[in-house]
Design a protein around this motif. Sequence first.
Motif, PDB file in Angstrom:
ATOM      1  N   GLU A 145       0.837  -1.189   0.000  1.00 32.92           N
ATOM      2  CA  GLU A 145       0.000   0.000   0.000  1.00 32.92           C
ATOM      3  C   GLU A 145       0.872   1.238   0.000  1.00 32.92           C
ATOM      4  N   VAL A 146       0.521   2.184  -0.875  1.00 35.31           N
ATOM      5  CA  VAL A 146       1.331   3.365  -1.097  1.00 35.31           C
ATOM      6  C   VAL A 146       0.485   4.604  -0.839  1.00 35.31           C
ATOM      7  N   ASP A 147       1.007   5.522  -0.047  1.00 38.27           N
ATOM      8  CA  ASP A 147       0.300   6.774   0.207  1.00 38.27           C
ATOM      9  C   ASP A 147       0.349   7.635  -1.054  1.00 38.27           C
ATOM     10  N   LYS A 148      -0.805   8.076  -1.529  1.00 42.21           N
ATOM     11  CA  LYS A 148      -0.864   8.822  -2.779  1.00 42.21           C
ATOM     12  C   LYS A 148      -0.081  10.128  -2.716  1.00 42.21           C
ATOM     13  N   LYS A 149      -0.179  10.807  -1.582  1.00 39.27           N
ATOM     14  CA  LYS A 149       0.445  12.127  -1.488  1.00 39.27           C
ATOM     15  C   LYS A 149       1.960  12.033  -1.417  1.00 39.27           C
ATOM     16  N   SER A 150       2.462  11.153  -0.571  1.00 40.56           N
ATOM     17  CA  SER A 150       3.913  11.065  -0.369  1.00 40.56           C
ATOM     18  C   SER A 150       4.568  10.033  -1.274  1.00 40.56           C
ATOM     19  N   GLN A 151       3.749   9.145  -1.878  1.00 44.90           N
ATOM     20  CA  GLN A 151       4.252   8.035  -2.685  1.00 44.90           C
ATOM     21  C   GLN A 151       5.135   7.088  -1.878  1.00 44.90           C
ATOM     22  N   LYS A 152       4.962   7.076  -0.564  1.00 44.37           N
ATOM     23  CA  LYS A 152       5.719   6.170   0.284  1.00 44.37           C
ATOM     24  C   LYS A 152       4.932   4.887   0.522  1.00 44.37           C
ATOM     25  N   VAL A 153       5.638   3.760   0.514  1.00 47.20           N
ATOM     26  CA  VAL A 153       5.008   2.487   0.841  1.00 47.20           C
ATOM     27  C   VAL A 153       4.783   2.455   2.351  1.00 47.20           C
ATOM     28  N   THR A 154       3.567   2.185   2.768  1.00 51.34           N
ATOM     29  CA  THR A 154       3.230   2.278   4.190  1.00 51.34           C
ATOM     30  C   THR A 154       2.945   0.937   4.848  1.00 51.34           C
ATOM     31  N   GLY A 155       2.869  -0.136   4.086  1.00 52.74           N
ATOM     32  CA  GLY A 155       2.625  -1.423   4.715  1.00 52.74           C
ATOM     33  C   GLY A 155       2.519  -2.537   3.689  1.00 52.74           C
ATOM     34  N   VAL A 156       2.412  -3.765   4.197  1.00 47.88           N
ATOM     35  CA  VAL A 156       2.307  -4.932   3.327  1.00 47.88           C
ATOM     36  C   VAL A 156       1.352  -5.926   3.966  1.00 47.88           C
ATOM     37  N   ALA A 157       0.563  -6.606   3.128  1.00 49.85           N
ATOM     38  CA  ALA A 157      -0.290  -7.683   3.606  1.00 49.85           C
ATOM     39  C   ALA A 157      -0.072  -8.907   2.736  1.00 49.85           C
ATOM     40  N   ALA A 158      -0.069 -10.052   3.367  1.00 55.46           N
ATOM     41  CA  ALA A 158       0.098 -11.326   2.673  1.00 55.46           C
ATOM     42  C   ALA A 158      -1.206 -12.100   2.787  1.00 55.46           C
ATOM     43  N   SER A 159      -1.718 -12.579   1.668  1.00 53.37           N
ATOM     44  CA  SER A 159      -2.975 -13.330   1.692  1.00 53.37           C
ATOM     45  C   SER A 159      -2.739 -14.752   1.193  1.00 53.37           C
ATOM     46  N   ASN A 202      19.648   5.278  11.998  1.00 53.78           N
ATOM     47  CA  ASN A 202      19.250   6.659  12.239  1.00 53.78           C
ATOM     48  C   ASN A 202      18.408   6.797  13.501  1.00 53.78           C
ATOM     49  N   PRO A 203      18.576   7.871  14.254  1.00 54.34           N
ATOM     50  CA  PRO A 203      17.703   8.113  15.403  1.00 54.34           C
ATOM     51  C   PRO A 203      16.266   8.306  14.923  1.00 54.34           C
ATOM     52  N   ARG A 204      15.326   7.666  15.574  1.00 51.57           N
ATOM     53  CA  ARG A 204      13.921   7.778  15.196  1.00 51.57           C
ATOM     54  C   ARG A 204      13.069   7.847  16.447  1.00 51.57           C
ATOM     55  N   PRO A 205      11.988   8.627  16.410  1.00 53.22           N
ATOM     56  CA  PRO A 205      11.087   8.637  17.561  1.00 53.22           C
ATOM     57  C   PRO A 205      10.369   7.304  17.667  1.00 53.22           C
ATOM     58  N   PRO A 206      10.033   6.867  18.881  1.00 54.98           N
ATOM     59  CA  PRO A 206       9.275   5.629  19.033  1.00 54.98           C
ATOM     60  C   PRO A 206       7.997   5.672  18.207  1.00 54.98           C
ATOM     61  N   ARG A 207       7.698   4.559  17.567  1.00 56.32           N
ATOM     62  CA  ARG A 207       6.513   4.355  16.730  1.00 56.32           C
ATOM     63  C   ARG A 207       6.612   5.017  15.359  1.00 56.32           C
ATOM     64  N   ASP A 208       7.782   5.521  15.009  1.00 60.25           N
ATOM     65  CA  ASP A 208       7.996   6.030  13.660  1.00 60.25           C
ATOM     66  C   ASP A 208       7.971   4.842  12.696  1.00 60.25           C
ATOM     67  N   LEU A 209       7.182   4.949  11.636  1.00 63.11           N
ATOM     68  CA  LEU A 209       7.059   3.857  10.675  1.00 63.11           C
ATOM     69  C   LEU A 209       8.371   3.651   9.941  1.00 63.11           C
ATOM     70  N   LEU A 210       8.888   2.429   9.939  1.00 62.15           N
ATOM     71  CA  LEU A 210      10.117   2.126   9.207  1.00 62.15           C
ATOM     72  C   LEU A 210       9.814   2.043   7.712  1.00 62.15           C
ATOM     73  N   THR A 211      10.738   2.526   6.912  1.00 69.35           N
ATOM     74  CA  THR A 211      10.501   2.698   5.486  1.00 69.35           C
ATOM     75  C   THR A 211      10.428   1.365   4.738  1.00 69.35           C
ATOM     76  N   LEU A 212       9.352   1.197   3.976  1.00 63.20           N
ATOM     77  CA  LEU A 212       9.195   0.041   3.109  1.00 63.20           C
ATOM     78  C   LEU A 212       9.369   0.465   1.659  1.00 63.20           C
ATOM     79  N   THR A 213       9.718  -0.490   0.814  1.00 63.78           N
ATOM     80  CA  THR A 213       9.877  -0.234  -0.619  1.00 63.78           C
ATOM     81  C   THR A 213       9.144  -1.303  -1.405  1.00 63.78           C
TER      82      THR A 213
END
Length: 256
Positions: free
Chosen positions: A81-95, A206-217
């Motif tokens: 799943e890709v956010d339309k505005k940022s074009q970043k991948v935000t998650g994955v689901a396996a079926s 990299n330093p990241r705040p807790p619960r920051d989403l890790l980058t997917l591609t």
Amino acid sequence: MGLFRRKASTKVTESAPAEDTSTASASADSPAAAGADASTESRTPSGRGPFDASQVSAMGPRVDLGAIWLPVLPGLQLRMEVDKKSQKVTGVAASLKGSVLQVQAFAAPKTMGIWDEVREEIAASLTKQGGTVDDVPGTFGRELLARIPAKTAEGTTGVRPARFIGFDGPRWFLRGVLSGRAAVDAEAAKPLESVFANVVVVRDGNPRPPRDLLTLTLPEQTRAQAADGAAGPVGTAPETPSFDPLTRGPEITETR
């Protein structure tokens, strides 16, 4: 409160926007290597993953999604799943065979896990939505068994079962949601539990705040198809539970 979610197969599709976030799905029939076994990697001292990248010597039968190396099995289909505005991948689901496992990885503190806290917040959020939640021991420790209000195909009010599972790793947290048959059938859940147990999380330094989403591609095959214009037909992602429990991180809503 902010949260997690998302999905894969090998085409690029758009999914219906969720709540107040506009998203698009990139679907890809992933190289589900026939005969691949997701249980081939060396184990942690407890005998079970998920794993940190420092614990494995090779990717093995997995798809490289950036922060997550996701195991593949025969017949397994992935949806990004890709956010339309940022074009970043935000998650994955396996079926697989009527079951869906949704996975996301987040930054976590170095000295403590966050699953206990997140679990309480998810339970409170779902209860507020009118659902019911049981906090029970499960395959990966404590988990939530939820029944979430949902509209049926006929337009009447029903419930949708879901299992929320989590794993605290070194400076990361992996969250999974099992829905479909896997939410109510222990045998149907086993293959996707194996997928979750053999995920490898690649946490950058990299330093990241807790619960920051890790980058997917996107998987390499999907990126190549998108570049060639070989996108598949427009479709929607498999339904997964809606909830909004996290507070210290970007808000990520679920595509339904």
